[in-house]
Design a protein around this motif. Structure first.
Motif, PDB file in Angstrom:
ATOM      1  N   VAL A   1       0.834  -1.209   0.000  1.00  0.00           N
ATOM      2  CA  VAL A   1       0.000   0.000   0.000  1.00  0.00           C
ATOM      3  C   VAL A   1       0.863   1.251   0.000  1.00  0.00           C
ATOM      4  N   ASP A   2       1.858   1.283   0.873  1.00  0.00           N
ATOM      5  CA  ASP A   2       2.717   2.467   0.964  1.00  0.00           C
ATOM      6  C   ASP A   2       3.457   2.713  -0.344  1.00  0.00           C
ATOM      7  N   LEU A   3       3.952   1.641  -0.957  1.00  0.00           N
ATOM      8  CA  LEU A   3       4.685   1.805  -2.210  1.00  0.00           C
ATOM      9  C   LEU A   3       3.758   2.307  -3.315  1.00  0.00           C
ATOM     10  N   ALA A   4       2.558   1.759  -3.376  1.00  0.00           N
ATOM     11  CA  ALA A   4       1.594   2.214  -4.385  1.00  0.00           C
ATOM     12  C   ALA A   4       1.214   3.675  -4.172  1.00  0.00           C
ATOM     13  N   LEU A   5       0.998   4.066  -2.928  1.00  0.00           N
ATOM     14  CA  LEU A   5       0.670   5.465  -2.637  1.00  0.00           C
ATOM     15  C   LEU A   5       1.777   6.407  -3.103  1.00  0.00           C
ATOM     16  N   SER A   6       3.015   5.993  -2.896  1.00  0.00           N
ATOM     17  CA  SER A   6       4.120   6.851  -3.325  1.00  0.00           C
ATOM     18  C   SER A   6       4.124   6.987  -4.844  1.00  0.00           C
ATOM     19  N   ARG A   7       3.808   5.897  -5.556  1.00  0.00           N
ATOM     20  CA  ARG A   7       3.768   5.964  -7.017  1.00  0.00           C
ATOM     21  C   ARG A   7       2.616   6.858  -7.499  1.00  0.00           C
ATOM     22  N   VAL A   8       1.473   6.751  -6.858  1.00  0.00           N
ATOM     23  CA  VAL A   8       0.334   7.579  -7.245  1.00  0.00           C
ATOM     24  C   VAL A   8       0.621   9.051  -6.958  1.00  0.00           C
ATOM     25  N   ASN A   9       1.144   9.321  -5.783  1.00  0.00           N
ATOM     26  CA  ASN A   9       1.306  10.713  -5.371  1.00  0.00           C
ATOM     27  C   ASN A   9       2.511  11.389  -6.009  1.00  0.00           C
TER      28      ASN A   9
END
Length: 441
Positions: free
Chosen positions: A96-104
């Protein structure tokens, strides 16, 4: 543990599951034990309510909302941060954290994505309470959740069903979820696990098996599917409750059944207790397991060698694909460990949610219901990252112009809300999990 291993791997036939994409041959091992986790829950966002339907009034084609257009889009997640499924919850959060960083890094129409995470405590009632808080108080229109098929289904029936809220489970494999097409899931149905296990046990030469399963929807449905698929005789088939101090009665009955093959459809803590009781009693059998029995908690809490030779069928990711390898490389660089398939499913849940938001006409449940399946459907241009998919949408493309191929594999939800899936066969060797085969979807 005893086992006739003669040519077992050669005699196995890979199963063809529903779906189209293939998987290349195994040349590496997908880790299923990445965690010594700290229970990090990722971004917790803000806690303000956006209204009864979770909408913020995004009413223009350009995503403007007439208010603070820089305010983050807020969605919810119900995860297992405590309780018997917490090991799976810990695995989720890094993804989740890695995906959030990619989105943001890219943004959604100039705005960030926040996720409010609530703990299900690995129980149905805890999951319901967490979902009620997210949906009714925080007003989220998109809910990722949960770990555990029974928890996901309880949330859907008690909180989500009859609303416009999108529910996408990160880690539910129970067969019964197929009967609820409004409940989407990223991990494949356990029916494929049951079929694979029945073939593996038969191919290993066992015509009798003893089965014990956790007494909930997950355990019951996978076991029923196994019994239907297995050509041999199931001489013991009994449920057990969670969180018991001892399972000596179950173990004694399995030993007394006379079966040399034992199948466990349960959770890590329960299985570790059983293994210790088998070991101390001196019983000898060939072990098999569904995905939920594998993990560091088992290896750390059982004697060395006590489960060597055990075969486990787990959901997998297409590890030879370039987008998975890129994900794994980024994951290892960030966390100094290999990702699990569970982390990959959680990662894809976040990316799918972000794309559904960007493709929707407004940030509301009804609009997201319309886009959540379409942004990963097969009609659009194939892309393997949020950045590439977001660019198509930013350039005027619609949800049908994007086919996001996830790091966990294709995300072509069928009419029942189930995706295409991959499975890996693990064997415990020297008290470690090693990948020995793939089942292809």
């Amino acid at each position: 543990m005893s086992r006739d291993t003669t040519d077992a791997a050669d005699r196995r036939t890979l199963l063809k599951l529903t779906g189209g994409a293939g998987l290349v041959a195994l040349s590496g091992c997908l880790s299923t034990t990445d965690d010594d986790g700290d229970g990090s829950d990722g971004s917790d966002g803000s806690d303000g309510s956006d209204g009864d339907d979770g909408g913020d009034g995004m009413d223009g084609d350009d995503g403007s909302d007439g208010g603070d257009s820089t305010e983050a889009f807020q969605i919810g997640m119900v995860d297992s941060q405590t309780g018997s499924l917490s090991a799976f919850g810990e695995r989720n959060q890094r993804g989740v954290d890695l995906a959030l960083s990619r989105v943001n890094e890219v943004g959604i129409d100039g705005r960030e994505l926040d996720i409010v995470v609530e703990d299900s405590e690995s129980e149905n009632q805890g999951g319901i309470a967490a979902a009620q808080k997210l949906v009714n108080q925080d007003g989220v229109p998109f809910l990722i959740g949960a770990v555990g098929s029974g928890v996901s289904l309880a949330i859907y029936e008690s909180v989500v069903e009859g609303t416009d809220v999108v529910q996408l489970s990160q880690n539910s494999t129970g067969l019964n979820l197929t009967e609820f097409p409004g409940l989407l899931r990223m991990s494949p149905s356990g029916r494929s696990q049951s079929l694979a296990l029945s073939n593996i046990i038969a191919d290993d030469g066992y015509d009798e098996v003893a089965v014990t399963y956790v007494n909930n929807d997950y355990g019951q449905s996978l076991t029923d599917a196994f019994v239907d698929a297995y050509d041999g005789e199931v001489v013991y088939n009994t449920p057990h409750d969670q969180d018991q101090q001892s399972y000596s009665g179950v173990i004694s009955e399995m030993n007394g059944s006379g079966a040399d093959a034992w199948l466990f459809v349960t959770y890590q803590a329960e299985f570790a207790t059983m293994v210790n009781e088998v070991f101390s009693s001196g019983y000898d059998a060939q072990f098999y397991g569904a995905d939920s029995v594998s993990g560091d908690n088992v290896l750390e809490n059982t004697p060395e060698g006590s489960i060597d030779g055990m075969n486990i069928v787990v959901p997998s990711a297409p590890v030879e694909e370039e987008n998975y390898q890129s994900f794994a490389s980024d994951f290892e660089a960030e966390y100094d460990r290999q990702p699990t398939s569970w982390a990959a499913y959680a990662y894809d849940c976040v990316i799918n949610a972000a794309l559904a938001i960007q493709a929707a006409d407004e940030f509301a449940g009804a609009a997201l219901q319309d886009t959540v399946r379409r942004v990963s459907g097969p009609e659009g241009e194939t892309v393997t990252s949020f950045a590439a998919a977001s660019e198509i949408l930013a350039d005027g493309g619609g949800p049908d112009d994007v086919d996001y191929q996830g790091v966990s594999g294709p995300i072509d939800f069928n009419e029942d809300g189930d995706p295409v899936g991959f499975l890996q066969v693990l064997e415990v060797q020297d008290h470690e999990y090693e990948g020995i085969d793939f089942v292809e979807g």
